[in-house]
Design a protein around this motif. Structure first.
Motif, PDB file in Angstrom:
ATOM      1  N   PHE A  54      12.055 -37.116  76.967  1.00 16.99           N
ATOM      2  CA  PHE A  54      11.384 -38.473  77.328  1.00 16.99           C
ATOM      3  C   PHE A  54      12.272 -38.518  79.055  1.00 16.99           C
ATOM      4  N   THR A  55      11.473 -39.137  79.604  1.00 22.05           N
ATOM      5  CA  THR A  55      11.531 -39.376  80.980  1.00 22.05           C
ATOM      6  C   THR A  55      10.807 -40.696  80.798  1.00 22.05           C
ATOM      7  N   GLY A  84      10.135 -47.909  82.995  1.00 23.23           N
ATOM      8  CA  GLY A  84       9.444 -48.152  81.580  1.00 23.23           C
ATOM      9  C   GLY A  84       8.396 -47.549  81.674  1.00 23.23           C
ATOM     10  N   LYS A  85       7.835 -46.417  82.431  1.00 17.65           N
ATOM     11  CA  LYS A  85       6.393 -45.282  82.008  1.00 17.65           C
ATOM     12  C   LYS A  85       7.197 -44.248  82.137  1.00 17.65           C
ATOM     13  N   THR A 133       5.102 -46.201  76.926  1.00 20.60           N
ATOM     14  CA  THR A 133       5.618 -47.260  78.002  1.00 20.60           C
ATOM     15  C   THR A 133       7.276 -47.565  76.793  1.00 20.60           C
ATOM     16  N   LEU A 134       8.154 -48.605  77.486  1.00 17.83           N
ATOM     17  CA  LEU A 134       9.432 -49.268  76.836  1.00 17.83           C
ATOM     18  C   LEU A 134       9.869 -50.707  77.161  1.00 17.83           C
ATOM     19  N   GLU A 135       9.259 -50.785  76.527  1.00 15.11           N
ATOM     20  CA  GLU A 135       8.498 -52.991  76.402  1.00 15.11           C
ATOM     21  C   GLU A 135      10.439 -53.039  75.765  1.00 15.11           C
ATOM     22  N   GLY A 136      11.074 -53.364  76.804  1.00  8.95           N
ATOM     23  CA  GLY A 136      12.967 -54.102  75.793  1.00  8.95           C
ATOM     24  C   GLY A 136      12.725 -52.866  74.993  1.00  8.95           C
ATOM     25  N   LYS A 137      12.771 -52.762  73.497  1.00  7.85           N
ATOM     26  CA  LYS A 137      12.912 -51.525  72.839  1.00  7.85           C
ATOM     27  C   LYS A 137      11.938 -51.706  72.244  1.00  7.85           C
ATOM     28  N   ALA A 138      10.749 -51.676  72.390  1.00  6.46           N
ATOM     29  CA  ALA A 138       9.832 -51.086  71.924  1.00  6.46           C
ATOM     30  C   ALA A 138       9.105 -49.920  72.533  1.00  6.46           C
ATOM     31  N   THR A 174      20.992 -48.263  76.161  1.00  7.34           N
ATOM     32  CA  THR A 174      19.624 -48.763  76.370  1.00  7.34           C
ATOM     33  C   THR A 174      18.542 -48.064  76.766  1.00  7.34           C
ATOM     34  N   GLY A 175      19.063 -46.852  77.178  1.00  9.21           N
ATOM     35  CA  GLY A 175      17.908 -45.703  77.625  1.00  9.21           C
ATOM     36  C   GLY A 175      17.551 -44.635  76.748  1.00  9.21           C
TER      37      GLY A 175
END
Length: 248
Positions: A171-172, A176-177, A194-199, A148-149
């Motif tokens: 990516f870090t 979610g940031k 940003t990462l919101e859920g899978k977006a 998931t990450g």
């Protein structure tokens, strides 16, 4: 007379089965692994060829889909075929010419008059057969981070009007940031998003001789892949991209 006839028959039989045969032209039907050098970097894909006498047809296969072609030729060892790509509404014909040497092809590609590049190909079956068998490694246990990450290094492929453009992204993820860097043969620039859920959504500013160029990448995180990628590039419109988590 009967003995003479038998003698002639024996000679004809000997010539038919024992005389050296003329070598046939090389067959190219089957799958080939192709590496094409473009102004944007190396582009790898597979071509499935079908030979009918000196005529060639086939299909190019890449992560972006399949592209059929026809009207190719194979004259002796000289191979030629062409395919058409759509670069933001502009049709570009790429013509591939080369020499066939057994399970290897080498030649030149003409990018619709916009330049040239070298290309090579190896028969896919030969490549797999020549490779020494390797015992499969036990699969590493899946972790929640790998499933998931987004943090870590990714191999990116951006589809541009000039062809596929390989790059890397690191990516870090802090709650979610998203931060990190985006690197290519043009250099390395910082990214934020940003990462919101899978977006996933990240932005960057690329420096070019014409000035700064804003790039916004969006996509969906799917395990160790990023799919449905869209790239909004200022001054160039929208492109597509995908990524796979780099092997450690």
């Amino acid at each position: 007379m009967k003995r003479a006839s038998l003698f002639v028959l024996a000679v004809l039989t000997f010539l038919t089965f024992a005389a050296p045969r003329a070598s046939a032209q090389p067959g190219v039907s089957g799958d080939w692994d192709v590496t094409l050098q473009t102004p944007m970097g190396d582009n790898t894909f597979q071509v499935s060829m079908k030979q009918d006498g000196d005529k060639l047809s086939g299909v190019l296969k890449s992560p972006m889909g399949e592209l059929p072609f026809s009207g190719g030729t194979l004259t002796g060892n000289d191979l030629k075929f062409a395919f058409e790509i759509d670069a933001q509404g502009n049709k570009i014909i790429i013509t591939m010419t080369g020499k066939v040497a057994g399970d290897v092809i080498a030649g030149k590609a003409d990018f619709g008059g916009f330049g040239e590049g070298d290309w090579t190909a190896k028969r896919a079956a030969a490549a797999s057969a020549s490779a020494a068998p390797v015992a499969p490694k036990p699969a590493a246990p899946a972790t929640s981070a790998s499933m998931t990450g987004v943090a870590g290094k990714w191999d990116v492929m951006l589809q541009t009007p000039g062809g596929e453009f390989p790059a890397t992204a690191t990516f870090t993820d802090t709650g979610g940031k998203i931060g990190g860097t985006f690197g290519s043969q043009m250099g390395e620039v910082p990214i934020a998003g940003t990462l919101e859920g899978k977006a996933l959504k990240v932005t960057m500013t690329a420096q070019t001789p014409q000035g700064d160029m804003q790039v916004v990448l969006t996509g969906d995180l799917d395990g160790d892949s990023i799919v449905n990628g869209k790239a909004d590039v200022s001054g160039m419109g929208q492109m597509t991209w995908s990524a796979k988590r780099a092997k450690q």
